[in-house]
Design a protein around this motif. Structure first.
Motif, PDB file in Angstrom:
ATOM      1  N   LEU A 123       0.841  -1.202   0.000  1.00 20.71           N
ATOM      2  CA  LEU A 123       0.000   0.000   0.000  1.00 20.71           C
ATOM      3  C   LEU A 123       0.876   1.252   0.000  1.00 20.71           C
ATOM      4  N   PHE A 124       1.873   1.292   0.893  1.00 13.14           N
ATOM      5  CA  PHE A 124       2.656   2.510   1.025  1.00 13.14           C
ATOM      6  C   PHE A 124       3.640   2.698  -0.114  1.00 13.14           C
ATOM      7  N   VAL A 137       9.483   6.390   5.759  1.00 12.85           N
ATOM      8  CA  VAL A 137       8.852   7.348   6.681  1.00 12.85           C
ATOM      9  C   VAL A 137       7.399   6.941   6.970  1.00 12.85           C
ATOM     10  N   LEU A 138       6.693   6.451   5.965  1.00  9.31           N
ATOM     11  CA  LEU A 138       5.312   6.001   6.177  1.00  9.31           C
ATOM     12  C   LEU A 138       5.267   4.621   6.823  1.00  9.31           C
ATOM     13  N   PRO A 178       6.734   3.610  11.171  1.00 12.54           N
ATOM     14  CA  PRO A 178       5.869   3.825  12.349  1.00 12.54           C
ATOM     15  C   PRO A 178       4.669   2.876  12.366  1.00 12.54           C
ATOM     16  N   ILE A 179       4.080   2.618  11.196  1.00 12.96           N
ATOM     17  CA  ILE A 179       2.883   1.778  11.153  1.00 12.96           C
ATOM     18  C   ILE A 179       3.227   0.323  11.457  1.00 12.96           C
ATOM     19  N   ILE A 180       4.375  -0.130  10.971  1.00  8.40           N
ATOM     20  CA  ILE A 180       4.723  -1.548  11.076  1.00  8.40           C
ATOM     21  C   ILE A 180       5.355  -1.874  12.429  1.00  8.40           C
ATOM     22  N   LEU A 181       5.578  -0.860  13.269  1.00  9.64           N
ATOM     23  CA  LEU A 181       6.265  -1.059  14.545  1.00  9.64           C
ATOM     24  C   LEU A 181       5.755  -2.245  15.370  1.00  9.64           C
ATOM     25  N   PRO A 182       4.412  -2.446  15.513  1.00  4.69           N
ATOM     26  CA  PRO A 182       3.977  -3.601  16.306  1.00  4.69           C
ATOM     27  C   PRO A 182       4.489  -4.921  15.745  1.00  4.69           C
ATOM     28  N   ILE A 223       8.208  -5.236  16.727  1.00  2.00           N
ATOM     29  CA  ILE A 223       8.339  -5.606  18.145  1.00  2.00           C
ATOM     30  C   ILE A 223       7.968  -7.074  18.333  1.00  2.00           C
ATOM     31  N   LEU A 276      -0.529 -11.439  18.191  1.00  4.74           N
ATOM     32  CA  LEU A 276      -0.469  -9.995  17.928  1.00  4.74           C
ATOM     33  C   LEU A 276      -0.162  -9.748  16.453  1.00  4.74           C
ATOM     34  N   PHE A 302      -2.681  -8.126  13.518  1.00  7.18           N
ATOM     35  CA  PHE A 302      -2.215  -7.041  12.652  1.00  7.18           C
ATOM     36  C   PHE A 302      -2.409  -7.429  11.185  1.00  7.18           C
ATOM     37  N   LEU A 338      -6.169  -7.544  10.175  1.00  6.14           N
ATOM     38  CA  LEU A 338      -6.758  -6.204  10.112  1.00  6.14           C
ATOM     39  C   LEU A 338      -6.335  -5.485   8.835  1.00  6.14           C
ATOM     40  N   PHE A 339      -5.021  -5.539   8.543  1.00  6.48           N
ATOM     41  CA  PHE A 339      -4.545  -4.765   7.399  1.00  6.48           C
ATOM     42  C   PHE A 339      -4.806  -5.474   6.071  1.00  6.48           C
TER      43      PHE A 339
END
Lengths: 224, 239
Positions: free
Chosen positions: A150-151, A167-168, A171-175, A178, A202, A206, A209-210
């Motif tokens: 998508l990004f 940059v996009l 942050p979104i993929i952080l979970p 981790i 988890l 993710f 959902l995506f």
């Protein structure tokens, strides 16, 4: 074949054929991922005592960086030759285009990871052949490929496209990062997957959902 | 020739009412915080930053929720006003979340002994900041305004859905890596009734400030769009 699956399969095959002839995505991503590991080895001075603490982090930074590189290339290729316009003109649903591209990115990343994992395991000195580790890699890579596709479709349209994807994306993929680092650390550390229990669900949540949201919003990204 | 409405500025407009109300509330709020609020027995004067910090953090969450709703409505209805609302709320939200992070850092140093700790709420707020900075970047770097609006709407939706997952993952991650830094969380303790009252008042003052900034930014976006339209029609007529 099914009317929904056939276009996905055709797009998927098109990209594989392109890659078989040019070989530029998988090889460049694998070499880059390898370099990341080499640099980390000197930057962090990985001693055998520290390897179970550091190896999962190094592994996932290398996979994430190599993955963004591969996904960026995948859409730059479409953009340069006007391939995306061509795809959009075909009587194929946007969902099918998205799923086809995401599936290809998923496969390419898995190939790169399959090539890198044994090398890492030898160089850093851990056992790569754990079912839990492989399951973690497959699940996390699915999330990477879904959000990344998508990004990269967005980033490729912008000025400074090389910087917009990370940059996009990060942050979104952080979970997922981790979760993947923690689950791999459990798998490599070898306490039998006791602590792995909540990390895989988890990542699974993710992914699910995506996988629903991304195809829907993708249709707005490519329209003009 | 294109005609554009002259900008009317009646004295009793909505935004003028907001600016007067907001200024009055903010003055009273500052008076309450520095003159009326009791000094915290444990934390001392630094605790007063909390009356700015908490409302700003909550207003930024409200802003990003507005971005999320407005983005969905923009994608479905394609009405420019939803894009303007999302854009304005995102900019104001980034300003508020930046200030919330800075005031949090100022508070953390004397109370926790460190400027920063990877506590779940802090980490989630930082990620929130990164996501909405990327949101504003994608608007700026898009090839044109329409595509910028679409891309931003997509980031606004995906980013907001992601926030709860980020929060849970960081919370679980923290429970695995306990940190030496354990600080008293001011907001978890029972607040004095006076402090609670002033905090509520502070919320009201910042809510009015937030509304004012969003309304003004939306109006400014409207003017920017008109200027672009005028420039475009001038080009078309060849002058």
């Amino acid at each position: 074949m099914n009317r929904f699956l056939q276009p996905i399969a055709i797009i998927f095959w098109k990209d594989i054929l392109l890659e078989l002839r040019s070989k530029d995505i998988i090889i460049s991503a694998a070499v880059f991922g390898f370099l990341v590991v080499i640099v980390f080895n000197f930057a962090l001075n990985v001693t055998p005592r520290l390897v179970t603490q550091l190896a999962p982090g190094i592994l996932w930074v290398a996979f994430a960086f190599a993955g963004t590189l591969a996904m960026n290339r995948s859409f730059v290729r479409e953009k340069e030759q006007g391939g995306l316009e061509g795809l959009l003109l075909t009587p194929v649903s946007r969902d099918a285009i998205f799923l086809g591209k995401a599936l290809v990115s998923f496969l390419f990343m898995l190939i790169v990871e399959a090539a890198l994992l044994p090398v890492f395991a030898v160089m850093l000195g851990f056992s790569a052949f754990s079912f839990m580790l492989i399951l973690t890699i497959v699940l996390a890579t699915l999330g990477f490929a879904t959000v990344g596709t998508l990004f990269s479709a967005i980033a490729v349209q912008t000025r400074s496209r090389e910087i917009m994807l990370p940059v996009l994306f990060f942050p979104i993929i952080l979970p997922v990062i981790i979760g993947a680092v923690e689950a791999s650390s459990q798998a490599i550390g070898g306490d039998g997957g006791a602590g792995i229990g909540k990390w895989l669900p988890l990542i699974g949540v993710f992914d699910a959902l995506f996988l629903v949201i991304c195809p829907w919003v993708f249709s707005f990204v490519v329209e003009e | 020739m294109a005609t554009v409405d002259r900008v009317k500025q009646p004295l009793l407009s909505f935004s003028n009412a907001l600016v007067v109300l907001g200024a009055a509330l903010m003055l009273v709020d500052v008076y309450l915080i520095f003159m009326v609020a009791p000094t915290d027995a444990v934390l001392g004067n630094i605790q007063r930053v909390f009356y700015f910090h908490v409302p700003m953090a909550i207003m930024s969450f409200l802003a990003f929720f507005v971005v999320f709703i407005a983005s969905i409505l923009y994608l479905i209805k394609r009405d420019q006003k939803w894009d303007r609302l999302a854009h304005a709320a995102a900019e104001v939200g980034v300003v508020f979340v930046t200030l919330a992070l800075i005031t949090g850092i100022i508070w953390a140093r004397p109370v926790w002994g460190v400027w920063w700790t990877w506590e779940p709420r802090l980490t989630t707020t930082l990620i929130l900041w990164l996501i909405y900075v990327a949101y504003l970047m994608i608007r700026a770097y898009a090839p044109n305004r329409t595509q910028g609006a679409l891309y931003a709407a997509v980031v606004g939706i995906v980013g907001f859905v992601d926030v709860p997952i980020v929060y849970y993952s960081v919370q679980w991650w923290r429970s695995i890596h306990p940190s030496a830094v354990v600080g008293p969380l001011a907001e978890s303790g029972a607040l004095e009734p006076v402090m609670q009252g002033i905090l509520l008042f502070s919320f009201l003052a910042f809510l009015v400030l937030f509304l004012y900034l969003v309304v003004e930014r939306m109006a400014l976006r409207g003017l920017e769009d008109q200027v672009r339209l005028l420039k475009f029609s001038l080009h078309r007529t060849g002058r």
